[in-house]
Design an enzyme around this catalytic site. Structure first.
Site, PDB file in Angstrom:
ATOM      1  N   LYS A  68       0.720  -1.221  -0.093  1.00 40.46           N
ATOM      2  CA  LYS A  68      -0.074  -0.099   0.014  1.00 40.46           C
ATOM      3  C   LYS A  68       1.092   0.982   0.230  1.00 40.46           C
ATOM      4  O   LYS A  68       0.559   2.191  -0.863  1.00 40.46           O
ATOM      5  CB  LYS A  68      -0.793   0.016   1.404  1.00 40.46           C
ATOM      6  CG  LYS A  68      -2.086   1.084   1.213  1.00 40.46           C
ATOM      7  CD  LYS A  68      -2.392   1.480   2.613  1.00 40.46           C
ATOM      8  CE  LYS A  68      -1.544   2.415   3.232  1.00 40.46           C
ATOM      9  NZ  LYS A  68      -1.903   3.076   4.484  1.00 40.46           N
ATOM     10  N   ASP A 104      -6.262   1.094   0.971  1.00 44.64           N
ATOM     11  CA  ASP A 104      -6.136   1.229   2.293  1.00 44.64           C
ATOM     12  C   ASP A 104      -7.573   0.741   2.591  1.00 44.64           C
ATOM     13  O   ASP A 104      -8.354   0.184   1.988  1.00 44.64           O
ATOM     14  CB  ASP A 104      -5.881   2.910   2.651  1.00 44.64           C
ATOM     15  CG  ASP A 104      -7.114   3.584   2.292  1.00 44.64           C
ATOM     16  OD1 ASP A 104      -8.132   3.343   1.561  1.00 44.64           O
ATOM     17  OD2 ASP A 104      -7.190   4.855   2.871  1.00 44.64           O
TER      18      ASP A 104
END
Length: 213
Positions: free
Chosen positions: A122, A140
């Protein structure tokens, strides 16, 4: 055109009309600052990170400076972001790796970024998308939650969600879509009590409990 593709295009259109041009809310002046800020943002709000990073980068403005700083100094500078012991180790060791392996520069390759301490997929995709304008799907907590509620994926694993979205969303829209989903997750599609009655995506959403919210 399939019903699913039509619905996805509708979701993208509404999000664009609602949020317009979007950008990361992490304040930064360079790929390095963005990388460190993103590491610090784990389990912390962007607002709190932005309150900490100006002093951090005034005192330790480069990978070289951060890599050489005493760990206690770093901890004091980032304490309010939470989990500061681990975060201090991550950003110090990450900076050392940048100096030793990448001549102090942040790489743009996914494999290189994820080889750095404290940098997961991420975080790497945030840096690639924002700092280098490389099309990426950033998963996320907001993107994961909203993409499931909207029926864009049924997966729970972030990597599987990423690949599901890559298959269904045009590549040219990846970066903006993820940021708009994050904005929407913070404003309306909240984790505990989504504001479905105010949501412009209500007719297109597959959230099973939306009529009870």
């Amino acid at each position: 055109m399939s019903r699913k593709k039509t619905r996805i295009e509708g979701i993208q259109k509404i999000l664009k009309e609602t949020y317009g041009e979007v950008q990361t809310q992490l304040t930064h002046q360079s790929p390095f600052e963005l990388l460190i800020a993103t590491i610090l943002s784990a389990q912390c709000t962007d607002r709190q990170v932005n309150a900490v990073t100006p002093a951090l980068f005034r005192k330790l403005p480069t990978p070289q400076a951060l890599s050489q700083a005493p760990i206690k100094t770093i901890e004091e500078l980032i304490r309010s972001t939470g989990f500061y012991h681990n975060k201090a180790k991550h950003i110090k060791n990450c900076s050392k790796e940048l100096v030793n392996r990448f001549d102090g520069k942040v790489p743009d390759a996914l494999s290189a970024l994820t080889s750095l301490p404290g940098v997961g997929r991420k975080t790497a995709n945030v840096v690639r998308a924002v700092a280098f304008n490389i099309p990426c799907i950033v998963v996320d907590t907001h993107v994961a939650r909203l993409s499931r509620r909207m029926g864009l994926t049924h997966q729970k694993n972030p990597i599987k969600i990423e690949f599901d979205l890559m298959e269904t969303i045009p590549k040219s829209n990846w970066n903006n879509l993820c940021l708009r989903l994050i904005y929407h997750g913070r404003r309306l599609c909240l984790a505990r009590k989504p504001k479905c009655g105010q949501c412009p995506l209500f007719p297109l959403c597959h959230y099973p409990d939306k009529n009870d919210v």
